[in-house]
Write a protein that holds these residues in place. Structure first.
Motif, PDB file in Angstrom:
ATOM      1  N   UNK A 168       0.512  -1.282   0.295  1.00 19.75           N
ATOM      2  CA  UNK A 168      -0.403  -0.696   0.591  1.00 19.75           C
ATOM      3  C   UNK A 168       0.135   1.136   0.134  1.00 19.75           C
ATOM      4  N   UNK A 169       2.107   1.270   0.756  1.00 17.98           N
ATOM      5  CA  UNK A 169       3.023   2.631   1.045  1.00 17.98           C
ATOM      6  C   UNK A 169       3.334   3.084  -0.212  1.00 17.98           C
ATOM      7  N   UNK A 170       4.335   2.262  -0.863  1.00 18.22           N
ATOM      8  CA  UNK A 170       4.446   1.383  -2.618  1.00 18.22           C
ATOM      9  C   UNK A 170       3.895   2.052  -3.543  1.00 18.22           C
ATOM     10  N   UNK A 171       2.593   2.289  -3.546  1.00 15.10           N
ATOM     11  CA  UNK A 171       1.480   1.662  -4.475  1.00 15.10           C
ATOM     12  C   UNK A 171       1.727   0.720  -5.491  1.00 15.10           C
ATOM     13  N   UNK A 172       1.874  -0.353  -4.636  1.00 11.65           N
ATOM     14  CA  UNK A 172       1.715  -1.390  -5.358  1.00 11.65           C
ATOM     15  C   UNK A 172       0.710  -1.778  -5.878  1.00 11.65           C
ATOM     16  N   UNK A 173       0.999  -3.265  -7.448  1.00 16.65           N
ATOM     17  CA  UNK A 173      -0.356  -3.319  -7.594  1.00 16.65           C
ATOM     18  C   UNK A 173      -1.339  -4.070  -6.259  1.00 16.65           C
ATOM     19  N   UNK A 174      -2.494  -4.834  -6.026  1.00 20.36           N
ATOM     20  CA  UNK A 174      -3.178  -5.486  -5.677  1.00 20.36           C
ATOM     21  C   UNK A 174      -3.872  -6.362  -5.928  1.00 20.36           C
ATOM     22  N   UNK A 175      -4.261  -7.538  -5.983  1.00 24.56           N
ATOM     23  CA  UNK A 175      -3.921  -8.985  -6.718  1.00 24.56           C
ATOM     24  C   UNK A 175      -4.956  -9.446  -6.225  1.00 24.56           C
ATOM     25  N   UNK A 176      -6.440 -10.006  -7.008  1.00 23.93           N
ATOM     26  CA  UNK A 176      -7.486 -10.304  -6.061  1.00 23.93           C
ATOM     27  C   UNK A 176      -7.899 -11.994  -7.266  1.00 23.93           C
ATOM     28  N   UNK A 177      -7.814 -12.673  -6.267  1.00 22.09           N
ATOM     29  CA  UNK A 177      -8.291 -14.064  -7.498  1.00 22.09           C
ATOM     30  C   UNK A 177      -9.481 -14.478  -7.345  1.00 22.09           C
ATOM     31  N   UNK A 178     -10.679 -14.651  -8.709  1.00 24.55           N
ATOM     32  CA  UNK A 178     -11.683 -14.776  -8.570  1.00 24.55           C
ATOM     33  C   UNK A 178     -12.329 -16.440  -9.190  1.00 24.55           C
ATOM     34  N   UNK A 179     -13.256 -16.883  -8.778  1.00 23.95           N
ATOM     35  CA  UNK A 179     -13.478 -18.259  -9.144  1.00 23.95           C
ATOM     36  C   UNK A 179     -13.484 -18.237 -10.716  1.00 23.95           C
ATOM     37  N   UNK A 180     -13.829 -19.373 -11.515  1.00 26.53           N
ATOM     38  CA  UNK A 180     -14.128 -19.687 -12.595  1.00 26.53           C
ATOM     39  C   UNK A 180     -15.503 -19.477 -12.897  1.00 26.53           C
ATOM     40  N   UNK A 181     -15.963 -19.826 -12.354  1.00 27.05           N
ATOM     41  CA  UNK A 181     -17.569 -20.271 -12.135  1.00 27.05           C
ATOM     42  C   UNK A 181     -19.158 -19.444 -11.264  1.00 27.05           C
ATOM     43  N   UNK A 182     -18.349 -18.555 -10.296  1.00 23.92           N
ATOM     44  CA  UNK A 182     -19.271 -18.153  -8.649  1.00 23.92           C
ATOM     45  C   UNK A 182     -19.017 -16.361  -8.879  1.00 23.92           C
ATOM     46  N   UNK A 183     -18.559 -16.032 -10.004  1.00 24.67           N
ATOM     47  CA  UNK A 183     -18.939 -14.626  -9.080  1.00 24.67           C
ATOM     48  C   UNK A 183     -20.360 -13.790  -9.828  1.00 24.67           C
ATOM     49  N   UNK A 184     -20.560 -13.657  -8.739  1.00 20.37           N
ATOM     50  CA  UNK A 184     -21.806 -12.191  -8.682  1.00 20.37           C
ATOM     51  C   UNK A 184     -21.880 -11.182  -8.606  1.00 20.37           C
ATOM     52  N   UNK A 185     -23.270 -10.391  -9.021  1.00 26.64           N
ATOM     53  CA  UNK A 185     -22.529  -8.944  -8.832  1.00 26.64           C
ATOM     54  C   UNK A 185     -22.333  -9.250  -7.570  1.00 26.64           C
ATOM     55  N   UNK A 186     -22.671  -9.030  -6.485  1.00 28.36           N
ATOM     56  CA  UNK A 186     -22.134  -8.289  -5.139  1.00 28.36           C
ATOM     57  C   UNK A 186     -20.795  -8.293  -5.175  1.00 28.36           C
ATOM     58  N   UNK A 187     -20.008  -9.707  -5.366  1.00 25.60           N
ATOM     59  CA  UNK A 187     -18.417  -9.540  -5.879  1.00 25.60           C
ATOM     60  C   UNK A 187     -18.102  -8.036  -6.953  1.00 25.60           C
ATOM     61  N   UNK A 188     -18.520  -8.145  -7.900  1.00 25.04           N
ATOM     62  CA  UNK A 188     -18.034  -6.577  -9.087  1.00 25.04           C
ATOM     63  C   UNK A 188     -18.395  -5.731  -8.002  1.00 25.04           C
ATOM     64  N   UNK A 189     -19.700  -5.584  -7.084  1.00 20.00           N
ATOM     65  CA  UNK A 189     -19.310  -4.295  -6.104  1.00 20.00           C
ATOM     66  C   UNK A 189     -18.766  -4.077  -5.216  1.00 20.00           C
TER      67      UNK A 189
END
Length: 293
Positions: A168-189
């Motif tokens: 965070x202090x270095x403004x480095x990327x943040x990496x999120x892992x998502x499921x192949x099959x179960x992403x929802x609108x709540x996940x997008x929000x």
């Protein structure tokens, strides 16, 4: 409550058992004519590989530590009986059956030792790469032992989540892992909230099975939100790995309470977040409406 010592011998035996279960799975994976795909009452698939791994693990675990076993492919004991258990094995012989059928290699063998609702030992084996992840926690001193990665039968090398405070202090990327099959609108929000609160790029990648927890545990990603149904055998072993590596698995609510086990008749998990670096200010990142100050 009875504490069961987690000895080096037990760890070695569990890693070996997970690898042999993986070998049984691969013997079928490499011969599509032998899959024998069926569907359970919930329409989830079942293959000959699920059953082969289940039979092997269920036959050998009692000889390692004689405790009750809950396996996805076994009969589910009554909740009234399970409530009396302080310690038990929780097993998913083949986590990611849909990935197995799809042929993408992202499936695992999951074996966990649960004590008083908390996974204290977890083994997650990836058959296609012959890679095994191990997490061991001390009931009296959480996080005191650690997490390890074994590659192709080699010795265990320590793994650790990466520091999110530094990133965070270095403004480095943040990496999120998502499921192949179960992403929802709540996940997008949720992703929108994270993008507002993280000072740099958000990278996303898709992965299957409990492998997502292990990727975070070895410091290659930061976060996995699961806002869709899972069962307890899907998560227990990988939770032990991630927490032993310095992360957390928590309910997807602002209190971020740890995910616990054997608390319901159906063994369904609440929605949850798998978090890297437990020392980071996750409440601000996931629930605040402005950048962390």
């Amino acid at each position: 409550m009875t504490d069961h010592p987690i000895s080096p011998e037990l760890i070695e035996q569990l890693v070996d058992l997970s690898r042999r279960a993986g070998d049984a799975i691969m013997a079928i994976y490499n011969n599509k004519d032998s899959y024998d795909i069926e569907h359970k009452s919930d329409e989830s698939p079942l293959t000959a590989a699920d059953l082969a791994a289940h039979r092997l693990i269920s036959a050998e675990l009692p000889g390692l530590l004689p405790l009750p076993i809950i396996s996805e492919e076994g009969a589910l004991p009554d909740f009234a009986d399970r409530q009396l258990w302080d310690n038990y094995w929780l097993v998913d012989p083949l986590d990611g059956t849909k990935e197995f059928i799809a042929g993408n290699g992202q499936f695992t063998v999951n074996i966990a030792l649960v004590q008083c609702g908390r996974p204290l030992l977890g083994v997650v084996h990836v058959p296609t790469t012959d890679t095994t992840y191990l997490g061991v926690l001390d009931a009296r001193d959480p996080g005191s032992l650690g997490a390890f990665k074994y590659v192709q039968g080699g010795g265990g090398e320590p793994i650790r989540v990466r520091s999110l405070i530094e990133r965070y202090q270095q403004s480095a990327p943040f990496t999120v892992l998502l499921s192949h099959r179960h992403n929802t609108q709540a996940t997008l929000d949720l992703m929108d909230t994270i993008k507002r609160n993280w000072p740099a790029d958000i990278e996303t990648t898709n992965a299957g099975s409990s492998l997502k927890f292990c990727v975070i545990a070895e410091g290659l990603a930061d976060f996995y939100p699961r806002l869709a149904p899972t069962s307890e055998w899907d998560t227990a072993a990988a939770q032990a790995v991630l927490e032993a590596a310095g992360g957390q698995v928590v309910r997807a609510t602002p209190d971020l309470q740890s995910l616990v086990y054997n608390t319901s008749d159906d063994l369904l998990n609440p929605y949850f977040y798998a978090l890297g670096d437990k020392n980071f200010s996750w409440k601000h990142l996931l629930f605040a409406n402005e950048l962390i100050k």
